[in-house]
Design a protein around this motif. Structure first.
Motif, PDB file in Angstrom:
ATOM      1  N   LYS B 354       0.849  -1.190   0.000  1.00 58.86           N
ATOM      2  CA  LYS B 354       0.000   0.000   0.000  1.00 58.86           C
ATOM      3  C   LYS B 354       0.881   1.235   0.000  1.00 58.86           C
ATOM      4  O   LYS B 354       0.545   2.255  -0.561  1.00 58.86           O
ATOM      5  CB  LYS B 354      -0.894   0.002   1.244  1.00 58.86           C
ATOM      6  CG  LYS B 354      -2.018  -1.026   1.157  1.00 58.86           C
ATOM      7  CD  LYS B 354      -3.237  -0.637   1.946  1.00 58.86           C
ATOM      8  CE  LYS B 354      -3.078  -0.783   3.449  1.00 58.86           C
ATOM      9  NZ  LYS B 354      -2.869  -2.194   3.896  1.00 58.86           N
ATOM     10  N   GLY B 355       2.019   1.110   0.658  1.00 59.58           N
ATOM     11  CA  GLY B 355       2.985   2.192   0.562  1.00 59.58           C
ATOM     12  C   GLY B 355       3.231   2.958   1.841  1.00 59.58           C
ATOM     13  O   GLY B 355       3.597   4.130   1.805  1.00 59.58           O
ATOM     14  N   ALA B 382       0.473   5.545   3.927  1.00 56.11           N
ATOM     15  CA  ALA B 382       0.233   5.065   2.564  1.00 56.11           C
ATOM     16  C   ALA B 382      -0.571   6.112   1.811  1.00 56.11           C
ATOM     17  O   ALA B 382      -1.551   6.649   2.330  1.00 56.11           O
ATOM     18  CB  ALA B 382      -0.522   3.740   2.603  1.00 56.11           C
ATOM     19  N   GLY B 383      -0.163   6.420   0.619  1.00 56.09           N
ATOM     20  CA  GLY B 383      -0.902   7.356  -0.221  1.00 56.09           C
ATOM     21  C   GLY B 383      -0.532   8.805  -0.017  1.00 56.09           C
ATOM     22  O   GLY B 383      -0.982   9.669  -0.765  1.00 56.09           O
ATOM     23  N   LEU B 539      -2.271  11.101 -11.029  1.00 55.77           N
ATOM     24  CA  LEU B 539      -1.460   9.902 -10.885  1.00 55.77           C
ATOM     25  C   LEU B 539      -1.020   9.660  -9.453  1.00 55.77           C
ATOM     26  O   LEU B 539      -0.792   8.538  -9.034  1.00 55.77           O
ATOM     27  CB  LEU B 539      -0.210  10.022 -11.760  1.00 55.77           C
ATOM     28  CG  LEU B 539      -0.426   9.738 -13.233  1.00 55.77           C
ATOM     29  CD1 LEU B 539       0.843  10.013 -14.023  1.00 55.77           C
ATOM     30  CD2 LEU B 539      -0.836   8.277 -13.410  1.00 55.77           C
ATOM     31  N   LEU B 540      -0.872  10.746  -8.717  1.00 61.56           N
ATOM     32  CA  LEU B 540      -0.347  10.591  -7.360  1.00 61.56           C
ATOM     33  C   LEU B 540      -1.383   9.999  -6.419  1.00 61.56           C
ATOM     34  O   LEU B 540      -1.038   9.435  -5.398  1.00 61.56           O
ATOM     35  CB  LEU B 540       0.115  11.949  -6.812  1.00 61.56           C
ATOM     36  CG  LEU B 540       1.412  12.493  -7.393  1.00 61.56           C
ATOM     37  CD1 LEU B 540       1.790  13.789  -6.725  1.00 61.56           C
ATOM     38  CD2 LEU B 540       2.528  11.474  -7.236  1.00 61.56           C
ATOM     39  N   LYS B 541      -2.628  10.111  -6.780  1.00 62.61           N
ATOM     40  CA  LYS B 541      -3.684   9.628  -5.879  1.00 62.61           C
ATOM     41  C   LYS B 541      -3.481   8.167  -5.553  1.00 62.61           C
ATOM     42  O   LYS B 541      -3.289   7.341  -6.435  1.00 62.61           O
ATOM     43  CB  LYS B 541      -5.049   9.820  -6.549  1.00 62.61           C
ATOM     44  CG  LYS B 541      -5.552  11.217  -6.338  1.00 62.61           C
ATOM     45  CD  LYS B 541      -7.071  11.294  -6.268  1.00 62.61           C
ATOM     46  CE  LYS B 541      -7.472  12.741  -6.233  1.00 62.61           C
ATOM     47  NZ  LYS B 541      -7.501  13.321  -7.592  1.00 62.61           N
ATOM     48  N   THR B 544       2.043   6.427  -2.548  1.00 61.46           N
ATOM     49  CA  THR B 544       2.951   7.181  -1.694  1.00 61.46           C
ATOM     50  C   THR B 544       3.986   7.830  -2.606  1.00 61.46           C
ATOM     51  O   THR B 544       4.481   7.187  -3.520  1.00 61.46           O
ATOM     52  CB  THR B 544       3.671   6.235  -0.727  1.00 61.46           C
ATOM     53  OG1 THR B 544       2.687   5.393  -0.142  1.00 61.46           O
ATOM     54  CG2 THR B 544       4.415   7.003   0.330  1.00 61.46           C
ATOM     55  N   SER B 545       4.249   9.104  -2.371  1.00 57.49           N
ATOM     56  CA  SER B 545       5.255   9.717  -3.222  1.00 57.49           C
ATOM     57  C   SER B 545       6.221  10.545  -2.386  1.00 57.49           C
ATOM     58  O   SER B 545       5.840  11.132  -1.372  1.00 57.49           O
ATOM     59  CB  SER B 545       4.593  10.587  -4.287  1.00 57.49           C
ATOM     60  OG  SER B 545       3.764  11.536  -3.681  1.00 57.49           O
TER      61      SER B 545
END
Ligand SMILES: Nc1ncnc2c1ncn2[C@@H]1O[C@H](COP(=O)(O)OP(=O)(O)OP(=O)(O)O)[C@@H](O)[C@H]1O
Ligand SMILES: Nc1ncnc2c1ncn2[C@@H]1O[C@H](COP(=O)(O)OP(=O)(O)OP(=O)(O)O)[C@@H](O)[C@H]1O
Ligand SMILES: [Mg+2]
Ligand SMILES: [Mg+2]
Lengths: 592, 595
Positions: B354-355, B382-383, B539-541, B544-545
């Protein structure tokens, strides 16, 4: 042939070694190979005949002496020839390196690094082999062949004629082999240079490979090149493996023919057995000559092919050359002269046919700071490349201190411009050597001072080895901003009247940038400065700011003027201030 | 220039420093190549047989000719001559075929073996960490994969077979010699002793010389390679003359090393010649002195000559052996370099994440004694989009490097979704991350190939879509061949911003769970950047960035901003919180506003 001549010209200074070596080989070494065993043969004759043994010791001694001389000669020949070849290689490499340094972007854009490296290494090795081995063996083969044939013709013209009769066939075969060997070797070269490039890219792109877990893909790509190279090599080697034995068989078959015909002649009493026996014993001469000729042709082709490539590089043309009557700046009146005035007059530039810049007019008075902003790919870096004459304008002109850059002596011109390039390139050398790259005689204090000016002194002194730290290839081991600051320090240390900073602070934080700007402004002496940047903060203090979009200047003015204009600059300003830019729908509420 | 040499800590290798090897020079490396040879033993044996056939047939032929001369001609037997002539022709054809077969097999086997060695070498290189590549000039790695491996080809193609052949003929001759006269044979064999001593002495220095030469070659390659890469810098700083002198120096050093090597090599043949001449003379002296029968002396003399022939050839081969060993040594050295960063034995693949990323008390140093991060801890939900900001050299890129496990941490722990980074396989970890590195790297090839590097099985449409998101499509379409435009090495025919956009598209195409953008838009103009960000939002939705940037407009919308400084995270929070806190971030923000 022209290749041989060329190589020969480049052997200046060590030709005597080559000739002396060849001379010793042909006139001392080769005769001794035949003569030395003769003493033993003579001794054997004595033993068989049970004759007078008093000369036995003398014969043994002679044999020893002959062997000793032969050994020494052999050693000398090897050393002389190899040393002449090694000298030639040094000359070649040095000259090629000089050539590489004189070539401009047009050459480097169209040539693979792997290919250049191939010319500097593998191709020169083929040259070495030619000098050391091919030449003397070619001479050897010819001498032996002619000598053998001469003896045969004196002995019996008919038989000798039979031997000569196969030579057209041999010639045809050798010609065919030659025809195939050249291109086959060309394919090997091409395959090596591709392999080289692939491996090199894999090494320099190792970070990307790992980041995308593309090891398998890379391996596959490599295998393709690797097996292509393998096949090409096998192909090239197979040619000699194919023709060599045929050539041997042919010359052996000729001898059988000679013996049969000779046998008949003897039976008919037109010839003595002794004469026929001579043909048999001297047969190896012809055989050996034929075999050697095959090899000489094979390796010679490699040499020709390689040398041709080397010559191509050596005679490569470049568009950027020193003019016929270059303009050297006169240092004496240089002090009174205005320095660092730069003008772009109606500059146009095209890559091939793709227009990049059109109608650019920029004037920078000495000491002025010019800011340049503009879209990605709009031609900003191209401007710099034109200024330092890495490429030439296709129309218009660029003048520095009133002289067209194309009229300058290249070194004088580039001596006037200190550039911090957008692609930071640091050499894998110590940090101080990198900073002092343009002025290697700089003192340590100066290096530190320039580093401090670029705000690099701080982090450098914190490194365990300080300024002696060796950075990795292209500056590996430093952070992005650290690399940029070293490149900046290097450009500053060059201390040229024109300073060009192409996106030099993009990886540097604002505070550091401010500090650097302050340092630049307080620097004694004034220099014309071009600052290319995407940040308003980098260019806002410039005397004139140019906005370049799609290769043309769309806006021009000071910070205030451009803000008032409410154009591109204003938009960017608003975006960077974070106040939003509400006039355009696409810009609205992005950060909401 | 700043510090005396001896006070310096261990440094990276560079073009004018030889790469030292720990081990003494020895020939054991040849044994190691046995693994490769074994696979082709059948072919090699076949080639050997062909050689034997050719040699034996070659020995028969003089005998046949003697028959013609001694018997048939005196007997005026023309028919017999024709028959024997026919037999000879058949023999020659046999020799021809055998030689040809051997030649082709040798060439094939030699090249196959080296191509396998090269392949293994390359494969191993792929497992080596950044550190390996960062600590030496790339030219020196390249020279091993290409040049050194090429240099050993002939040994496997011909050297091996020839050694066996020469040894065989030696045994053969010894057998006959012993059968003829034991005493004289022993006398001949005493010649072996000085020869063996000589070989033993010379091998050491030969090994050294050969090593030195390979070192100088590597140096030269490294220097030339780097010179070509940095030619523009050299030219713009008018450094040509100095570099020219350096290049000449390096080429000369290479020359001296080469000459030292061949000077030793060339002593081999004369030594064999002289020793063999002495031995032969001794036989005759002893023979004549002790009044042995002429037959014995003659045949011993002949054998003695024959006996030294293979030894002479073996001497020449031993030169090749030494050189080959010194190249193999370097090749195997690379293969023996442990892949410092590799899967633990019980590593399992990381399940789709999930991140949630968590750094716990992480300490890290690239080099001992120079800590870069100390006790660094943070958690990214996450996210979330996390921004890393801070002064240059603070360690932002380093944090990312640790997350992708390009380097191993000193202490502490990093987890993703609660799973330790070190418990999972590298491939599964990295393939769930999309990392855009600070230094963009473009491969030579088409633009399409470069974008698809992110996901090999992507369709053209997907690649174009990714390019659209980052607005690279606009300029790519304008190129002469669009997406099929060929870009040169490192993308040097593109502008810096264009390169960045392409590598950005490449990262997005990978469709990763965790997206890492290290200065992804530093060279891109603000308007394009804005457009890119708009596209990116979508795209980021759900991913995790991690976004690293110096232009704060790039990151201020992030969910959390981590201010990295002084080897740790100094401040954390979102844009508003950090501004309100009036700390470091606030200062940074202020400095960015035009005054
Ligand atoms: N060697 C080349 N061959 C062909 N086209 C080139 C070459 N180098 C650059 N170009 C093209 O010329 C144009 C201008 O490039 P330039 O590098 O000057 O842009 P830039 O304004 O510096 O952009 P950036 O802000 O991204 O650095 C680009 O469209 C680029 O693709
Ligand atoms: N491979 C390496 N070996 C040794 N030291 C390194 C290496 N890479 C980076 N460093 C050092 O680690 C420190 C942190 O570097 P890092 O690249 O993480 O900085 P950063 O925050 O990304 O900076 P920037 O904003 O300039 O990119 C720097 O002092 C740098 O010199
Ligand atoms: Mg640019
Ligand atoms: Mg960084």
């Amino acid at each position: 042939m022209e290749q041989i001549k060329w190589v020969f010209e480049n052997m200046k200074g060590s030709r005597w070694k080559f000739f002396l070596g060849s001379f010793i080989h042909i006139f001392i070494n080769l005769p001794l190979i035949i003569i030395a065993p003769l003493f033993i043969t003579r001794l054997l004759d004595l033993l068989t005949a049970r004759g007078d043994m008093s000369s036995a010791h003398f014969l043994i001694l002679m044999f020893l002496v002959a062997s000793l001389i032969r050994g020494t000669a052999q050693y000398l020949v090897g050393l002389l020839l190899d040393s002449s070849a090694a000298d030639c290689l040094v000359t070649m490499r040095t000259k090629l390196y000089a050539k590489l340094q004189s070539l401009a972007s047009d050459f480097y854009h169209s040539t693979r690094t792997g290919d250049i490296m191939m010319r500097l290494t593998g191709d020169l090795e083929a040259m070495r082999h030619f000098i050391v081995w091919v030449c003397i063996n070619a001479v050897y083969a010819v001498i032996v062949y002619i000598a053998g044939m001469a003896v045969f013709y004196c002995t019996n013209a008919v038989l000798a004629a039979i031997l000569t009769a196969v030579s057209p066939v041999t010639t045809i075969l050798v010609m065919r082999m030659r025809k195939q060997t050249g291109p086959a070797y060309g394919r090997v070269r091409e395959a090596v240079s591709r392999l080289n490039t692939t491996v090199q890219e894999n090494i320099s792109g190792n970070r990307v490979v790992k980041a995308f877990v593309r090891e398998d893909y890379e391996q596959k790509k490599f295998e393709e090149r690797n097996s292509a190279f393998c096949e090409a090599s096998v192909g090239a080697a197979s040619i000699y493996a194919h023709y060599g034995p045929i050539l041997n068989a042919l010359s052996n078959a000729a001898i059988v023919l000679v013996l049969i015909v000779g046998g008949i002649l003897v039976i008919n009493e037109e010839m003595t057995v002794g004469q026929l026996f001579l043909f048999f014993t001297l047969n190896w001469l012809i055989n050996d000559a034929t075999r050697t000729i095959g090899l000489v042709i094979n390796d010679g082709q490699r040499f020709f092919w390689s040398t041709q490539k080397v010559m191509q590089l050596y005679y490569a043309r470049t568009d950027i050359k020193n003019p016929m009557n270059p303009y050297f700046e006169d240092l004496a009146d240089g002090q009174t002269k205005e320095r660092g005035q730069v003008e772009f007059l109606d500059v146009e530039f095209k890559y091939d046919r793709k227009p990049v810049l059109r109608g650019i007019n920029i004037t920078a008075q000495p000491g002025q700071t010019i800011g340049i902003m503009g879209q990605t790919g709009s031609g900003k870096t191209t401007l710099v490349m034109l200024l330092a004459r890495f490429m030439d304008v296709t129309k218009g002109s660029i003048k520095i201190d009133g002289v067209d850059v194309r009229d300058y002596d290249l070194h004088t011109l580039r001596g006037k411009i200190g550039i911090a390039m957008q692609d930071v390139f640091l050499f894998s050398n110590s940090i101080d050597a990198n900073i002092a790259y343009g002025r290697p005689d700089m003192s340590e204090d100066e290096v530190c001072a320039y580093a401090a000016m670029a705000d690099a002194d701080g982090f450098v002194t914190h490194m365990p080895n300080g300024y002696a730290t060796i950075v990795g290839e292209r500056g590996v081991g430093l952070s992005g901003g650290q690399k940029q600051r070293l490149a900046l320090a290097r450009a500053l240390a060059y201390d040229a009247p024109v300073l060009v900073l192409d996106d030099t602070t993009s990886a540097v934080d604002m505070e550091t940038e401010k500090y650097i700007q302050g340092q630049l402004a307080n620097r004694p002496g004034r220099r014309t400065t071009f600052i290319i940047a995407q940040r308003i903060s980098s260019v806002k203090d410039a005397d004139v700011i140019y906005i370049i979009n799609d290769g043309v200047v769309t806006e021009k003015g000071t910070h205030q003027q451009l803000l008032a204009k409410k154009g591109y600059y204003y938009e960017v300003y608003c975006l960077q201030q974070g106040t939003g830019f509400e006039n355009e729908a696409e810009g609205a509420n992005v950060y909401a | 220039m700043f510090m005396p040499e001896e006070t310096l800590k261990k440094q990276r290798n560079k073009y004018d420093v030889d790469e030292s090897l720990e081990s003494e020079f020895n020939l054991a490396h040849l044994k190691r190549s046995g693994r490769y040879i074994k696979k082709y033993s059948k072919q090699l044996i076949a080639a050997l047989c062909y050689s034997v056939i050719s040699i034996v047939a070659g020995l028969v032929y003089p005998y046949i000719i003697k028959i013609i001369l001694d018997n048939l001609v005196p007997q005026k037997d023309v028919a017999g001559m024709l028959i024997i002539g026919g037999i000879c022709i058949i023999l020659f054809i046999m020799i021809m075929l055998a030689d040809r077969a051997r030649g082709i097999i040798s060439a094939k086997v030699g090249q196959k073996i080296v191509s396998e060695i090269r392949s293994d070498l390359f494969a191993h290189l792929q497992t080596l960490p950044f550190d390996y590549y960062d600590s030496r000039p790339h030219g020196k790695i390249l020279v091993r994969v290409v040049n050194y491996v090429n240099a050993v080809a002939d040994f496997f193609a011909n050297g091996l077979i020839n050694i066996v052949l020469e040894l065989l003929s030696l045994v053969f001759i010894l057998f006959f010699m012993f059968a003829t006269d034991v005493r004289l044979t022993l006398l001949v064999l005493t010649g072996i002793v000085p020869f063996a001593i000589y070989v033993q002495i010379i091998r050491r220095s030969q090994g050294k010389a050969s090593r030195a030469f390979s070192n100088k070659t590597a140096n030269m390659n490294a220097y030339f390679q780097e010179s070509i890469d940095g030619m523009r810098v050299t030219q713009s700083f008018v450094r040509e003359e100095i570099n020219q002198a350096t290049a000449q120096g390096i080429a000369s050093a290479c020359r001296s090393a080469y000459m030292r090597m061949v000077a030793l090599m060339y002593t081999m043949l004369p030594s064999v010649l002289i020793i063999s001449a002495l031995a032969t003379s001794a036989i005759y002296l002893v023979g004549v002195g002790h009044a042995m029968t002429a037959g014995v002396i003659i045949s011993m003399g002949v054998y003695c000559g024959r006996f030294w022939q293979p030894i002479q050839s073996l001497g020449a081969l031993s030169n090749q052996i030494v050189n080959t060993a010194s190249y193999l040594e370097r090749i195997f050295e690379v293969m023996d370099t442990p892949a410092a960063i590799s899967d633990k034995p019980d590593a399992r693949p990381l399940p789709p994440v999930k991140g949630e990323v968590c750094f716990k008390d992480v300490c890290f140093a690239y080099e001992k004694d120079v800590p870069i991060l100390e006790h660094l801890s943070f958690t990214a939900k996450a996210g979330d989009s996390i921004a890393l900001v801070g002064p240059t050299g603070a360690g932002k890129t380093t944090i990312v490097n640790l997350l992708a496990r390009f380097y191993d941490i000193g202490s502490g722990a990093i987890t993703i979704d609660g799973i330790g980074l070190y418990d999972v396989t590298l491939a599964s970890l990295r393939s769930q991350m999309g990392i855009m590195l600070q230094d963009t790297f473009i491969f030579s090839g088409t633009i399409m190939e470069n974008i698809k590097y992110g996901r090999l099985d992507a369709s053209d449409e997907e690649a174009v879509a990714a390019a659209r998101v980052v607005h690279a499509d606009d300029f790519i379409k304008l190129m002469p061949n669009g997406y099929n435009t060929y870009v040169t090495e490192r993308g040097s025919s593109l502008s810096a911003g264009q390169r960045q956009l392409i590598s950005f598209a490449r990262t997005l195409l990978a469709d990763p769970r965790v997206l890492i953008l290290d200065e992804a838009t530093s060279a891109i103009d603000t308007k394009t950047e804005l457009l890119v960000q708009q596209g990116l939002q979508r795209l980021l939705k759900g991913r995790t960035s991690f976004i690293i940037a110096h232009r704060l407009s790039t990151i201020k919308h992030c969910d959390r901003i981590l201010y990295v400084s002084e080897r740790n995270i100094a401040e954390a929070g979102n844009h508003e919180q950090l501004l309100a806190a009036r700390g470091l971030y606030y200062e940074l923000y202020q400095s960015q506003l035009a005054d």
